[in-house]
Design a protein around this motif. Structure first.
Motif, PDB file in Angstrom:
ATOM      1  N   ARG A   1      -7.100   0.193  38.570  1.00 44.56           N
ATOM      2  CA  ARG A   1      -5.841  -0.560  38.649  1.00 44.56           C
ATOM      3  C   ARG A   1      -5.078  -0.546  37.326  1.00 44.56           C
ATOM      4  O   ARG A   1      -4.307  -1.462  37.049  1.00 44.56           O
ATOM      5  N   ASN A   2      -5.299   0.482  36.546  1.00 42.66           N
ATOM      6  CA  ASN A   2      -4.680   0.499  35.219  1.00 42.66           C
ATOM      7  C   ASN A   2      -3.381   1.298  35.145  1.00 42.66           C
ATOM      8  O   ASN A   2      -2.827   1.466  34.065  1.00 42.66           O
ATOM      9  N   ARG A   3      -2.881   1.780  36.264  1.00 40.72           N
ATOM     10  CA  ARG A   3      -1.625   2.515  36.270  1.00 40.72           C
ATOM     11  C   ARG A   3      -0.439   1.547  36.263  1.00 40.72           C
ATOM     12  O   ARG A   3      -0.538   0.384  36.660  1.00 40.72           O
ATOM     13  N   LEU A   4       0.697   2.042  35.848  1.00 42.70           N
ATOM     14  CA  LEU A   4       1.925   1.244  35.837  1.00 42.70           C
ATOM     15  C   LEU A   4       2.219   0.667  37.218  1.00 42.70           C
ATOM     16  O   LEU A   4       2.734  -0.450  37.346  1.00 42.70           O
ATOM     17  N   HIS A   5       1.901   1.405  38.257  1.00 39.58           N
ATOM     18  CA  HIS A   5       2.136   0.972  39.638  1.00 39.58           C
ATOM     19  C   HIS A   5       1.576  -0.429  39.892  1.00 39.58           C
ATOM     20  O   HIS A   5       2.240  -1.277  40.507  1.00 39.58           O
ATOM     21  N   TYR A   6       0.351  -0.677  39.410  1.00 39.35           N
ATOM     22  CA  TYR A   6      -0.301  -1.954  39.708  1.00 39.35           C
ATOM     23  C   TYR A   6       0.271  -3.095  38.877  1.00 39.35           C
ATOM     24  O   TYR A   6       0.327  -4.242  39.336  1.00 39.35           O
ATOM     25  N   LEU A   7       0.702  -2.800  37.666  1.00 38.32           N
ATOM     26  CA  LEU A   7       1.355  -3.817  36.848  1.00 38.32           C
ATOM     27  C   LEU A   7       2.643  -4.273  37.528  1.00 38.32           C
ATOM     28  O   LEU A   7       2.915  -5.475  37.647  1.00 38.32           O
ATOM     29  N   ILE A   8       3.432  -3.322  37.997  1.00 38.11           N
ATOM     30  CA  ILE A   8       4.689  -3.659  38.675  1.00 38.11           C
ATOM     31  C   ILE A   8       4.417  -4.356  40.006  1.00 38.11           C
ATOM     32  O   ILE A   8       5.119  -5.307  40.380  1.00 38.11           O
ATOM     33  N   LYS A   9       3.391  -3.900  40.711  1.00 38.79           N
ATOM     34  CA  LYS A   9       3.060  -4.517  41.999  1.00 38.79           C
ATOM     35  C   LYS A   9       2.700  -5.986  41.837  1.00 38.79           C
ATOM     36  O   LYS A   9       3.086  -6.831  42.654  1.00 38.79           O
ATOM     37  N   GLU A  10       1.963  -6.318  40.780  1.00 35.44           N
ATOM     38  CA  GLU A  10       1.541  -7.698  40.573  1.00 35.44           C
ATOM     39  C   GLU A  10       2.639  -8.551  39.938  1.00 35.44           C
ATOM     40  O   GLU A  10       2.829  -9.708  40.323  1.00 35.44           O
ATOM     41  N   ALA A  11       3.357  -7.989  38.988  1.00 29.69           N
ATOM     42  CA  ALA A  11       4.372  -8.770  38.278  1.00 29.69           C
ATOM     43  C   ALA A  11       5.713  -8.774  38.993  1.00 29.69           C
ATOM     44  O   ALA A  11       6.499  -9.716  38.845  1.00 29.69           O
ATOM     45  N   GLY A  12       5.983  -7.701  39.762  1.00 31.01           N
ATOM     46  CA  GLY A  12       7.295  -7.548  40.374  1.00 31.01           C
ATOM     47  C   GLY A  12       8.189  -6.671  39.519  1.00 31.01           C
ATOM     48  O   GLY A  12       8.119  -6.712  38.282  1.00 31.01           O
TER      49      GLY A  12
END
Length: 632
Positions: free
Chosen positions: A260-271
């Motif tokens: 879960r360390n890709r940018l995708h997951y950061l944006i998915k969780e934070a918006g």
């Protein structure tokens, strides 16, 4: 929620982060000369498994004691000198083996540790490098292979890529500091020739109130298309935004679970909104809202083999099936480009090669010279844009051989279902779920898996459909799971036949899928293919045809209509005299199918009868039908 609060939930460091803290990549680089002298066994585990990958050096168990070297080719563009050097190094040190990749790079194979310093020095001497092509680094920046040359190219991106790359290439403060790898794409063209929307950060050609620039898309990865960030920048502003995105990701990206360390997951969780606000704060400025994205047409030029360029010359296509190339072929291509063209070549994201700047009067001479004695200028539509990652033959993560499987299917389909020259079909093969063959962007995508055949483990694939290469930004959806490779061609032949018979002039499979196949639910399409392959073709029955006027909307209605087709084909008469709103109007049940056709087993007859039963007694979804047919 602010990114600080999101990141605070992910304070635990994974083992790779701890490894990065315990050792510096420069130690491995400095020790490389010693490893070359002392041999393969002298390399410590942490360097073999991680730090050497910083320089694109990958140990490959499939070729014991030999390495794969991933070479960075910005935008895929090579001078003839660089191409010649790559070919010579492959020929002299790598058994002439070379792969062209979906990131527009070159991979040299079968290299000995003793020869690696010489190979690396040879690359650097002609201005190319393997630095930061693996692990937690910035990967090769991709763009249109006809960047600056095609008629639909509005902004030449090569100078921008050079600036983007200079931000982090060989810069200690950006080496191995990312939470995970970071992929970048940029295109100033209207045609999407580089899988533009499949990357962590994507800059797509756009127009804002008459000014040309780029719209920003973020968070793409395997299985997920990048999302619109509602930011527009001019070419002059791009570097400021690019750096701000990178620095924001480095600061807030997760460092706990490697998955879960890709940018995708950061944006998915934070918006997206929260991430974009953090990017603006990092940049210390606001940015314009998005303009109109102009990347709206799919790539199709490979079918022509030659593409007219803006200044009047041509780009000649070279079909490299599954990206399997040779060092000697690259030397030949470089000589050809130097003799007949501009002396430049470009690798495409379809793992093929373009020779650039060929004048009209030299086309025939160029095509009469190697590498066109071994590689075709135009192949069948199944080969022109075929993509396949390394697979189990060369990659430790591969589940199936993959490259050979992709080639074998393309050959069989070309024989069984020939397509006209103006057809275009993109088949993307990934040897495992990691998705290096970008299966989610193919018209038809394949993911390697293991299946059971007669109780024995065998190679198989999950089959996906409907990936889009244009601004609609859709990843493929799964229609079939765990199909044995020995049967997979039979399933795809059904789709290819429908495409051949129902397509419009010059219609690509991408557009055909939107116009025709999307009329079916995933369940209906999967059932139709299963029925034809496992029953109709096997028993000599009439197959279910894909129809361009199909309208059923709900699965239970599709089940009813397909059941009626099967019944009529096998019974020789309709099941009912009248139908109203997907249900029979007569009260008398249809006569059991096995009584009318002895070739139909009683159990199979029962399934068909339940498919055409009155509404309250009918299957609701196709998974129920397949379960009764014992098809998983």
């Amino acid at each position: 929620m602010k990114l600080e609060a999101i990141t605070a939930r992910h304070t635990k460091s994974n083992k790779i982060e701890k490894l990065k803290e315990s050792r510096d990549y420069r130690e491995a680089w400095e020790a490389l000369q010693r490893y070359a002298r002392e041999g393969y066994k002298a390399i410590p585990k942490e360097d073999m498994s991680y730090f050497l990958k910083t320089f694109g050096i990958f140990d490959r168990p499939a070729t014991p004691g030999r390495f794969m070297l991933r070479v960075r080719i910005p935008g895929g563009r090579l001078t003839s000198e660089q191409a010649t050097r790559l070919g010579e190094l492959s020929r002299d040190y790598g058994e002439d083996a070379m792969d062209l990749t979906t990131r527009m790079q070159v991979q040299l194979r079968h290299l000995k540790i003793e020869d690696l310093p010489t190979v690396l020095k040879g690359l650097e001497a002609v201005g190319i490098t393997s630095w930061q092509t693996g692990v937690d680094n910035f990967r090769n920046i991709v763009t249109d292979p006809l960047d600056g040359l095609a008629f639909d190219n509005f902004i030449e991106c090569a100078p921008l890529i050079e600036r983007m790359q200079s931000l982090w290439l060989k810069r200690p403060e950006y080496i191995n500091v990312l939470p995970r790898k970071f992929n970048s794409s940029i295109s100033g063209s209207m045609a999407n020739r580089c899988n533009l929307f499949a990357h962590d950060v994507c800059f797509a050609l756009a127009n804002k109130e008459g000014e040309y620039g780029f719209n920003l898309y973020l968070g793409g990865k395997v299985g997920a298309i990048a999302r619109r960030a509602d930011i527009f920048v001019t070419p002059e502003e791009l570097m400021e935004l690019y750096k701000a995105v990178i620095d924001t990701y480095i600061r807030y990206g997760f460092r706990d679970s490697r998955n879960r360390n890709r940018l995708h997951y950061l944006i998915k969780e934070a918006g997206m909104e929260a991430f974009v606000e953090a990017v603006k704060a990092t940049a210390g400025r606001d940015f314009e809202s998005a303009g109109e994205t102009l990347v709206k047409t799919p790539r199709t030029e490979e079918a022509d083999g030659r593409i007219r360029l803006k200044e009047g010359s041509w780009a000649l296509h070279t079909v490299v099936p599954s990206g399997i190339f040779r060092g000697t072929a690259m030397i030949d291509a470089a000589k050809n480009a130097q003799k007949h063209g501009s002396g430049t070549l470009n690798i495409s994201t379809t793992q093929n090669l373009f020779l650039l700047g060929i004048p009209t009067e030299k086309i025939d001479a160029a095509l009469a010279q190697a590498p066109y004695d071994r590689y075709r200028n135009v192949s069948t539509p199944y080969f022109n844009q075929l993509v396949a990652c390394a697979g189990s033959d060369l990659c430790p993560f591969g589940v199936i051989p993959n490259k050979a499987d992709a080639i074998r299917m393309a050959e069989k389909l070309g024989e069984r279902v020939p397509l006209p020259a103006d057809a275009s079909i993109r088949m993307h093969w990934s040897g495992c779920i990691k998705g290096c063959g970008v299966h989610e962007l193919g018209d038809i995508g394949f993911v390697g898996c293991k299946v059971k055949v007669d109780g024995e483990s065998a190679y198989g694939v999950h089959i996906q459909l409907g990936g889009k290469s244009t601004a609609s930004q859709e990843e493929a959806y799964t229609i079939l799971k765990s199909i044995p490779l020995t049967r997979a061609t039979d399933y795809i032949a059904q789709l290819a036949t429908a495409y051949r018979d129902l397509r419009r002039k010059r219609e690509s499979f991408e557009r055909f899928e939107s116009r025709v196949l999307r009329r079916y639910s995933k369940g209906a399409l999967g059932f139709l293919l299963h029925w034809n392959v496992r029953y109709a073709e096997k028993k000599g029955w009439k197959v279910l045809e894909i129809r361009q006027n199909w309208e059923a909307y709900e699965e239970r209605n599709e089940i009813f209509l397909l059941g009626l087709e099967i019944y009529k084909a096998l019974a020789g008469k309709p099941a009912y005299q009248g139908i109203h709103h997907y249900t029979p109007i007569e009260k008398t049940p249809a006569e059991p199918l096995h009584r009318l056709n002895p070739s139909v087993e009683k159990e199979l007859s029962a399934v068909v009868m339940k498919m055409i039963a009155p509404s309250e007694k009918r299957y609701e979804v196709f998974t129920e039908v397949l379960a009764d047919l014992r098809i998983k």
